[in-house]
Design an enzyme around this catalytic site. Structure first.
Site, PDB file in Angstrom:
ATOM      1  N   HIS A  56      -2.902   6.608   4.281  1.00 54.26           N
ATOM      2  CA  HIS A  56      -3.087   5.750   3.098  1.00 54.26           C
ATOM      3  C   HIS A  56      -4.453   5.068   3.068  1.00 54.26           C
ATOM      4  O   HIS A  56      -4.644   4.109   2.330  1.00 54.26           O
ATOM      5  CB  HIS A  56      -1.993   4.674   2.985  1.00 54.26           C
ATOM      6  CG  HIS A  56      -0.613   5.242   2.969  1.00 54.26           C
ATOM      7  ND1 HIS A  56      -0.217   6.213   2.081  1.00 54.26           N
ATOM      8  CD2 HIS A  56       0.464   4.979   3.736  1.00 54.26           C
ATOM      9  CE1 HIS A  56       1.038   6.528   2.317  1.00 54.26           C
ATOM     10  NE2 HIS A  56       1.477   5.807   3.310  1.00 54.26           N
ATOM     11  N   GLU A  85       8.575  -0.534  -4.052  1.00 53.41           N
ATOM     12  CA  GLU A  85       7.900   0.178  -5.128  1.00 53.41           C
ATOM     13  C   GLU A  85       8.413   1.611  -5.136  1.00 53.41           C
ATOM     14  O   GLU A  85       8.655   2.185  -4.062  1.00 53.41           O
ATOM     15  CB  GLU A  85       6.385   0.203  -4.840  1.00 53.41           C
ATOM     16  CG  GLU A  85       5.539  -0.227  -6.017  1.00 53.41           C
ATOM     17  CD  GLU A  85       4.054  -0.285  -5.670  1.00 53.41           C
ATOM     18  OE1 GLU A  85       3.477  -1.362  -5.819  1.00 53.41           O
ATOM     19  OE2 GLU A  85       3.481   0.740  -5.265  1.00 53.41           O
ATOM     20  N   LYS A  97       0.205  -9.221  -4.104  1.00 51.35           N
ATOM     21  CA  LYS A  97       0.370  -8.008  -4.927  1.00 51.35           C
ATOM     22  C   LYS A  97       1.463  -8.120  -5.970  1.00 51.35           C
ATOM     23  O   LYS A  97       1.347  -7.529  -7.039  1.00 51.35           O
ATOM     24  CB  LYS A  97       0.643  -6.817  -4.018  1.00 51.35           C
ATOM     25  CG  LYS A  97      -0.569  -6.392  -3.236  1.00 51.35           C
ATOM     26  CD  LYS A  97      -0.290  -5.091  -2.546  1.00 51.35           C
ATOM     27  CE  LYS A  97      -1.520  -4.613  -1.828  1.00 51.35           C
ATOM     28  NZ  LYS A  97      -1.390  -3.250  -1.342  1.00 51.35           N
ATOM     29  N   ARG A 144     -13.662  -7.521  -4.494  1.00 50.52           N
ATOM     30  CA  ARG A 144     -14.883  -7.467  -3.672  1.00 50.52           C
ATOM     31  C   ARG A 144     -15.621  -6.169  -3.971  1.00 50.52           C
ATOM     32  O   ARG A 144     -15.131  -5.347  -4.735  1.00 50.52           O
ATOM     33  CB  ARG A 144     -14.493  -7.456  -2.190  1.00 50.52           C
ATOM     34  CG  ARG A 144     -13.532  -6.325  -1.921  1.00 50.52           C
ATOM     35  CD  ARG A 144     -13.286  -6.078  -0.477  1.00 50.52           C
ATOM     36  NE  ARG A 144     -12.000  -5.458  -0.238  1.00 50.52           N
ATOM     37  CZ  ARG A 144     -11.727  -4.171  -0.325  1.00 50.52           C
ATOM     38  NH1 ARG A 144     -12.679  -3.330  -0.651  1.00 50.52           N
ATOM     39  NH2 ARG A 144     -10.514  -3.702  -0.095  1.00 50.52           N
TER      40      ARG A 144
HETATM   41  P1  ADP Z   1      -3.294  -1.248   0.805  1.00 49.46           P
HETATM   42  O1  ADP Z   1      -3.703  -2.440  -0.015  1.00 49.46           O
HETATM   43  O2  ADP Z   1      -2.499  -1.602   2.020  1.00 49.46           O
HETATM   44  O3  ADP Z   1      -4.427  -0.312   1.090  1.00 49.46           O
HETATM   45  P2  ADP Z   1      -2.361   0.077  -1.602  1.00 49.46           P
HETATM   46  O4  ADP Z   1      -1.288  -0.518  -2.432  1.00 49.46           O
HETATM   47  O5  ADP Z   1      -3.760  -0.070  -2.084  1.00 49.46           O
HETATM   48  O6  ADP Z   1      -2.240  -0.457  -0.110  1.00 49.46           O
HETATM   49  O7  ADP Z   1      -2.068   1.614  -1.400  1.00 49.46           O
HETATM   50  C1  ADP Z   1      -2.830   2.415  -0.521  1.00 49.46           C
HETATM   51  C2  ADP Z   1      -2.425   3.864  -0.678  1.00 49.46           C
HETATM   52  O8  ADP Z   1      -1.020   4.010  -0.362  1.00 49.46           O
HETATM   53  C3  ADP Z   1      -2.540   4.441  -2.076  1.00 49.46           C
HETATM   54  O9  ADP Z   1      -3.835   4.889  -2.375  1.00 49.46           O
HETATM   55  C4  ADP Z   1      -1.556   5.569  -2.015  1.00 49.46           C
HETATM   56  O10 ADP Z   1      -2.051   6.652  -1.294  1.00 49.46           O
HETATM   57  C5  ADP Z   1      -0.427   4.976  -1.193  1.00 49.46           C
HETATM   58  N1  ADP Z   1       0.564   4.324  -2.095  1.00 49.46           N
HETATM   59  C6  ADP Z   1       0.666   3.004  -2.367  1.00 49.46           C
HETATM   60  N2  ADP Z   1       1.679   2.773  -3.218  1.00 49.46           N
HETATM   61  C7  ADP Z   1       2.224   3.959  -3.490  1.00 49.46           C
HETATM   62  C8  ADP Z   1       3.320   4.401  -4.297  1.00 49.46           C
HETATM   63  N3  ADP Z   1       4.048   3.536  -4.977  1.00 49.46           N
HETATM   64  N4  ADP Z   1       3.621   5.723  -4.348  1.00 49.46           N
HETATM   65  C9  ADP Z   1       2.895   6.630  -3.634  1.00 49.46           C
HETATM   66  N5  ADP Z   1       1.866   6.279  -2.850  1.00 49.46           N
HETATM   67  C10 ADP Z   1       1.519   4.972  -2.771  1.00 49.46           C
END
Ligand code: ADP
Length: 514
Positions: A251, A216, A132, A308
């Site tokens: 999430h 982040e 990432k 994917r």
């Molecule tokens: P994963 O790959 O583990 O699923 P992601 O980076 O795609 O993680 O994030 C999944 C979810 O987590 C997002 O849709 C959001 O709800 C929450 N999230 C991720 N990063 C942030 C952020 N910086 N601020 C607020 N919510 C976040």
């Protein structure tokens, strides 16, 4: 798979189509891929673990090959056995579905080495987007906004704390190799940082074999809006618009919709262009999804790219009228996209609910087991992608998603009513499911007015809220009582029958008590 036919008019490579593909997955997505393959007159090979011997995807395939014991590492994650199954069955290509090996660059490379086409992106693009922080760097280089944050080198505790203070609390500690919300920790104050880093890192190590984490900025109540992209091997890349996936539990998405209720033409153009730039920046081919968080001012930030087919791809299919699996197979076979950005259009609104074998009344505890009876909804605008049938035993070994219920209608509110109707028709007994949970969410005024955010469920869902499903339980009790009273009257007096036909009541009773 391209062949060159002679010179002159035919000197450009022209694409041929596969005659047999293996689907390296299980459940609803294996069934979904098979359906399109069959429509394309491509033979299908299923693979299965011991507990999936009688699964729906095995029953629907033209051929099936056992992989081994039920745990995923012995079966759906076992590259050697899957490749061997492809070779023995004569499959020319492998569709990985999602999860399992779908984003595993080593697997894609091993397919290539054996002359088997991997229906997905090039391994290098998977690697670039799989880490990432590398993906964030690439996004920044491509001029795509990213959530403020760090790289994976956090240094010692003091350096990490300085970085966190610079970004500003609350912050999120995230796993560089992340997925499925694993290795993610919210930190609201500096004193919690060290333990969050430790916990996230050890969770990341056990989930991904990589302990790297990064920081982040935690955006407050954002929306999750993602863009579907398609890229062929001839340099054409288009986006198919967005999906709003803000309704999440821990999430993880549970309801998705297309279009996003906050989308404007201008925002779609700029986010879509950003998604296309990301795909081009990593040399992407095939179907992929670029995820963004969007704040209340409609600023968007790149989150990650999923290399994917997504679980939620059907909502895009319903609104664009395209078959994404067909596109994936055609692109992998070397065919051109046959679609320019101007030709992509969107009609109506679609909604998807991910139905899990979980008990919403018991904190979403998994509820595997035998499906004693099943009646799946249908009717206008309803699509169900499922991997289950009556008499099938939901195994404990895998993700407990049973099915994806999708509805389409001219407008969002009609699609919601249609979803509620379809959920109301759904009957499944023997296991608990998240159906009542969805009915509660769909009835919530904030959902109806599209005031969505990723913390919607945390803020608004109460397990003890009455759901439309519960009214039916009351109806069960009422009908049961009426039946009993009617029966008692008839047998006591030996003359008066209940006013309602006993057969009708009996039918309703059986239906509802399932
Ligand atoms: P994963 O790959 O583990 O699923 P992601 O980076 O795609 O993680 O994030 C999944 C979810 O987590 C997002 O849709 C959001 O709800 C929450 N999230 C991720 N990063 C942030 C952020 N910086 N601020 C607020 N919510 C976040």
């Amino acid at each position: 798979m391209e062949v060159s036919r002679g010179k002159g008019r035919f000197s450009r490579p022209i694409a041929t189509m596969f005659s047999k593909i293996l689907i390296a997955n299980r459940g609803e997505i294996a069934v979904r891929v098979m359906r399109t393959a069959r429509e394309m007159k491509i033979e299908t090979v299923a693979v299965y673990s011991d507990c999936d011997r009688a699964a729906l995807h095995v029953r629907l395939a033209d051929q099936a090959r056992g992989l081994g014991a039920s745990p995923s590492v012995e079966s759906y994650l076992n590259m050697d056995r899957i490749l061997q199954a492809a070779e023995v069955s004569g499959a020319e290509a492998i569709h990985p579905g999602y999860g399992f090996l779908a984003e595993n660059a080593e697997f894609a490379r091993r397919c290539q080495d054996r002359g088997i086409c991997f229906i997905g992106p090039p391994p290098r693009a998977m690697e670039l987007m799989g880490e990432k922080t590398a993906a964030r760097r690439l996004a920044a280089q491509a001029g795509v906004p990213v959530v403020p944050g760090t790289g994976p080198q956090l240094g010692d505790g003091a350096q990490a704390e300085r970085a966190a203070r610079d970004i500003g609390f609350p912050i999120l500690v995230k796993a560089a190799a992340g997925g499925g919300g694993k290795g993610m920790r919210l930190v609201t104050s500096p004193d919690r940082l060290a333990s969050a880093l430790r916990d996230a890192s050890s969770e990341a190590r056990s989930a991904f074999g990589d302990p790297s984490v990064y920081l982040e900025k935690y955006l407050q109540s954002p929306r999750h809006i993602e863009f579907q992209v398609l890229a062929d091997s001839r340099g054409n890349t288009v986006h198919l618009g967005e999906r709003e996936c803000s309704i999440q539990r821990r999430h993880q998405k549970v309801i998705e919709e297309c279009p996003s209720p906050v989308m404007t033409e201008g925002l779609r153009d700029s986010m879509g262009q950003a998604a296309v730039s990301m795909a081009q920046a990593c040399g992407y081919r095939n179907a992929g999804t670029v995820e963004f968080l969007v704040d209340s001012q409609q600023n968007f930030y790149f989150l990650e790219m999923n290399t994917r087919l997504q679980v939620e791809h059907p909502v895009t299919e319903m609104v664009t009228g395209l078959d994404l699996v067909r596109k994936q197979i055609q692109i992998a076979a070397g065919q051109p996209l046959g679609l320019s950005q101007e030709e992509v259009s969107w009609r109506g609104a679609a909604l998807e609910c991910r139905i899990y074998a979980e008990d919403p009344e018991k904190g979403f505890l998994p509820s595997p087991g035998l499906i004693r009876s099943l009646r799946q909804p249908s009717g206008p605008g309803v699509r169900e992608d499922s991997g289950i049938y009556q008499g099938w035993e939901v195994p404990v070994y895998y993700d407990p998603m049973l099915s994806k219920l999708v509805t389409w209608a001219e407008t969002r509110s009609e699609a919601i009513s249609r979803m509620d109707r379809a959920l109301g028709e759904y009957r499944i007994s023997g296991i608990k499911t998240t159906i009542p949970f969805f009915r509660t969410i769909l009835a919530h005024p904030k959902f109806l007015s599209a005031e969505l955010s990723t913390d919607f469920i945390e803020k608004f869902y109460r397990p003890d809220q009455p759901s439309p499903g519960r009214e039916e339980l009351r109806e069960v009790a009422a009908i049961g009582a009426a039946l009993y009273a009617g029966h008692a009257r008839a047998s006591d007096a030996g003359r008066t029958a209940p006013r309602e036909s006993p057969w009708k009541l009996w039918g309703r009773w059986n239906e509802l008590r399932r």
